[in-house]
Design an enzyme around this catalytic site. Structure first.
Site, short mmCIF file in Angstrom:
data_model
loop_
_atom_site.label_atom_id
_atom_site.label_comp_id
_atom_site.label_asym_id
_atom_site.label_seq_id
_atom_site.Cartn_x
_atom_site.Cartn_y
_atom_site.Cartn_z
N ASP A 91 0.85 -1.19 0.00
CA ASP A 91 0.00 0.00 0.00
C ASP A 91 0.88 1.24 0.00
O ASP A 91 1.68 1.45 0.91
CB ASP A 91 -0.87 0.00 1.27
CG ASP A 91 -1.81 1.19 1.28
OD1 ASP A 91 -2.78 1.18 0.51
OD2 ASP A 91 -1.56 2.16 2.04
N TYR A 96 2.70 9.70 0.37
CA TYR A 96 3.68 9.08 1.26
C TYR A 96 5.13 9.29 0.86
O TYR A 96 6.03 9.09 1.66
CB TYR A 96 3.44 7.56 1.35
CG TYR A 96 2.09 7.12 1.85
CD1 TYR A 96 1.20 8.01 2.43
CD2 TYR A 96 1.70 5.79 1.76
CE1 TYR A 96 -0.05 7.59 2.88
CE2 TYR A 96 0.47 5.35 2.22
CZ TYR A 96 -0.40 6.26 2.77
OH TYR A 96 -1.63 5.83 3.22
N LYS A 125 -2.59 5.90 -4.40
CA LYS A 125 -3.75 6.77 -4.14
C LYS A 125 -3.58 8.16 -4.72
O LYS A 125 -2.49 8.71 -4.78
CB LYS A 125 -3.98 6.89 -2.63
CG LYS A 125 -4.06 5.55 -1.95
CD LYS A 125 -4.37 5.67 -0.46
CE LYS A 125 -4.00 4.39 0.25
NZ LYS A 125 -2.64 4.42 0.78
N HIS A 158 -7.56 9.15 -2.06
CA HIS A 158 -6.94 9.02 -0.74
C HIS A 158 -7.89 9.46 0.37
O HIS A 158 -8.08 8.75 1.35
CB HIS A 158 -5.65 9.85 -0.70
CG HIS A 158 -4.68 9.37 0.33
ND1 HIS A 158 -3.33 9.32 0.14
CD2 HIS A 158 -4.88 8.91 1.59
CE1 HIS A 158 -2.74 8.82 1.22
NE2 HIS A 158 -3.67 8.58 2.11
P1 NAP Z 1 -0.18 0.68 12.16
O1 NAP Z 1 0.20 -0.26 11.09
O2 NAP Z 1 -1.36 0.41 12.99
O3 NAP Z 1 1.04 0.90 13.16
C1 NAP Z 1 2.35 1.10 12.74
C2 NAP Z 1 3.22 1.22 13.99
O4 NAP Z 1 3.18 -0.02 14.73
C3 NAP Z 1 4.65 1.52 13.69
O5 NAP Z 1 5.05 2.48 14.62
C4 NAP Z 1 5.38 0.19 13.90
O6 NAP Z 1 6.68 0.40 14.44
C5 NAP Z 1 4.51 -0.48 14.96
N1 NAP Z 1 4.49 -1.94 14.79
C6 NAP Z 1 4.31 -2.64 13.63
N2 NAP Z 1 4.33 -3.96 13.85
C7 NAP Z 1 4.52 -4.12 15.18
C8 NAP Z 1 4.65 -5.25 16.02
N3 NAP Z 1 4.57 -6.48 15.53
N4 NAP Z 1 4.84 -5.04 17.36
C9 NAP Z 1 4.92 -3.79 17.86
N5 NAP Z 1 4.80 -2.68 17.12
C10 NAP Z 1 4.61 -2.83 15.79
O7 NAP Z 1 -0.38 2.17 11.61
P2 NAP Z 1 -0.29 2.95 10.23
O8 NAP Z 1 1.09 2.93 9.68
O9 NAP Z 1 -0.87 4.26 10.50
O10 NAP Z 1 -1.28 2.20 9.23
C11 NAP Z 1 -0.84 1.18 8.40
C12 NAP Z 1 -0.85 1.59 6.93
O11 NAP Z 1 -2.16 1.96 6.52
C13 NAP Z 1 -0.03 2.84 6.58
O12 NAP Z 1 1.37 2.57 6.58
C14 NAP Z 1 -0.60 3.20 5.24
O13 NAP Z 1 -0.05 2.38 4.22
C15 NAP Z 1 -2.08 2.87 5.43
N6 NAP Z 1 -2.93 4.05 5.74
C16 NAP Z 1 -3.86 4.47 4.81
C17 NAP Z 1 -4.65 5.58 5.08
C18 NAP Z 1 -5.65 6.09 4.07
O14 NAP Z 1 -6.18 7.15 4.22
N7 NAP Z 1 -5.92 5.35 3.03
C19 NAP Z 1 -4.53 6.26 6.30
C20 NAP Z 1 -3.61 5.80 7.21
C21 NAP Z 1 -2.80 4.71 6.94
P3 NAP Z 1 8.04 0.17 13.58
O15 NAP Z 1 7.81 0.66 12.18
O16 NAP Z 1 9.01 1.00 14.33
O17 NAP Z 1 8.35 -1.30 13.66
#
Ligand code: NAP
Length: 318
Positions: A91, A96, A125, A158
């Site tokens: 994704d 980004y 997106k 997006h």
């Molecule tokens: P998330 O995946 O819920 O959380 C990411 C965080 O969790 C990072 O700080 C990571 O740390 C930590 N983490 C990951 N795996 C872990 C594990 N096994 N144990 C402990 N901590 C862990 O949050 P997100 O990045 O906001 O959302 C995921 C993805 O969704 C985004 O990267 C993006 O691609 C997408 N997104 C899309 C939209 C949209 O509007 N379409 C909006 C928001 C996000 P480290 O990296 O330091 O390991």
């Protein structure tokens, strides 16, 4: 290559994983689903199972999120690890600034013979400045160039908030711009985790045969960012930790498996190799119904992503 790009406007029934909104004038839909010579329904098997979309195509249940919290080279290195351990769904987005590094990792792994482009499900997106139908192609082609590919498996709006003007990628979440009025049918990929269970929307999507993708599935969001992003402390939640201990899994694995049990796709982000690997090692166990239900009762309507910049937009909240 890009000249054979096929721009197809979607009808509501073909919407892949954003929620369909009821609008009458579908001639103004700006949502595009772009496919060209894609074989993603024949994706090579990896340890991550696929979910079948209403279009008939296959999408791996767990993907790799690349939101731009990264330092230079971090996405390139992390995406290489992700490809090696078996992720085939990625994704990204113009916003980004991760398309080029992701593409470098993919290109290298294709050269190494690990996979083919057709084994991947790539999502990008369209940013809020380019919602007008005449502007969509330009931004889409920009993403295709950055990703060094001639097709996307999915191209999404997006956010459902159109604005006028232009801005740099790095400033896009800080720059207040005049609103634009562009009709659309749907634009939500949604936040889902146990503190924001989003049940009503998920039920609606299930009823309409729309596959949902959950962002921020670990509830972390932009953990080290400004006030408009509020991470949840799910990884240290006592209930989650207790259930994790019972299954001999980590809290993160339980959070992700809970989403899989509920029938949607998830895109956790991590730059830590051990976590990247851990986050797809969730297909050797399943949560029982009682545990799924217990986790679902943790809902607090806690959203990580607020995007205060758009609070006065007619389409806010989304
Ligand atoms: P998330 O995946 O819920 O959380 C990411 C965080 O969790 C990072 O700080 C990571 O740390 C930590 N983490 C990951 N795996 C872990 C594990 N096994 N144990 C402990 N901590 C862990 O949050 P997100 O990045 O906001 O959302 C995921 C993805 O969704 C985004 O990267 C993006 O691609 C997408 N997104 C899309 C939209 C949209 O509007 N379409 C909006 C928001 C996000 P480290 O990296 O330091 O390991």
């Amino acid at each position: 290559m890009a000249s054979s790009l096929n721009f197809a406007y979607l009808s509501r029934t073909k919407v892949v994983y954003y929620l369909g909104r009821h609008v009458n004038n579908i001639t103004k839909i700006t949502k595009l689903h772009i496919r060209c010579n894609s074989n993603s329904n024949k994706m090579a098997s990896s340890k991550v199972p696929n979910i079948k979309l209403s279009s008939g195509h296959a999408m791996p249940v767990v993907g790799y999120g690349t939101f731009n919290l990264f330092k230079e080279n971090e996405v390139r290195d992390a995406a290489r690890v992700a490809l090696e351990v078996g992720y085939r769904h990625f994704d990204t987005a113009w916003l980004y600034k991760t398309e080029e590094e992701l593409s470098d990792a993919i290109t290298q792994k294709i050269k190494d013979g690990l996979l083919k482009r057709s084994d991947l499900f790539l999502t990008s997106k369209l940013w809020n400045t380019h919602h007008r139908p005449e502007s969509v192609e330009e931004m889409c082609r920009d993403s295709l160039t950055s990703l060094q590919t001639d097709y996307l498996d999915l191209y999404l709006i997006h956010c459902p908030v159109a604005v006028k003007g232009s801005c740099k990628q790095g400033d896009a979440l800080k720059t207040k711009m005049p609103h634009d009025d562009v009709d659309f049918i749907d634009t939500w990929k949604v936040e889902v985790h146990p503190y924001y269970t989003n049940n009503e929307l998920l039920d609606y999507c299930k009823q309409e045969n729309i596959v949902v993708t959950a962002y921020a599935p670990l509830g972390r969001g932009m953990s080290n960012s400004a006030d408009q992003f509020k991470p949840a402390n799910l990884l240290v939640d006592k209930t989650i930790q207790k259930i994790a201990a019972k299954y001999n899994k980590t809290a993160a694995q339980v959070l992700l498996r809970w989403g899989v049990e509920r029938g949607y796709t998830l895109i956790p982000k991590s730059v830590t190799p051990a976590r990247i690997k851990q986050n797809i090692e969730i297909f050797d166990f399943s949560l029982n119904e009682a545990d799924v239900e217990t986790i679902s009762t943790l809902n607090k309507w806690h959203k990580c992503y607020h995007l205060d910049l758009y609070r006065d937009h007619p389409e806010y909240p989304f």
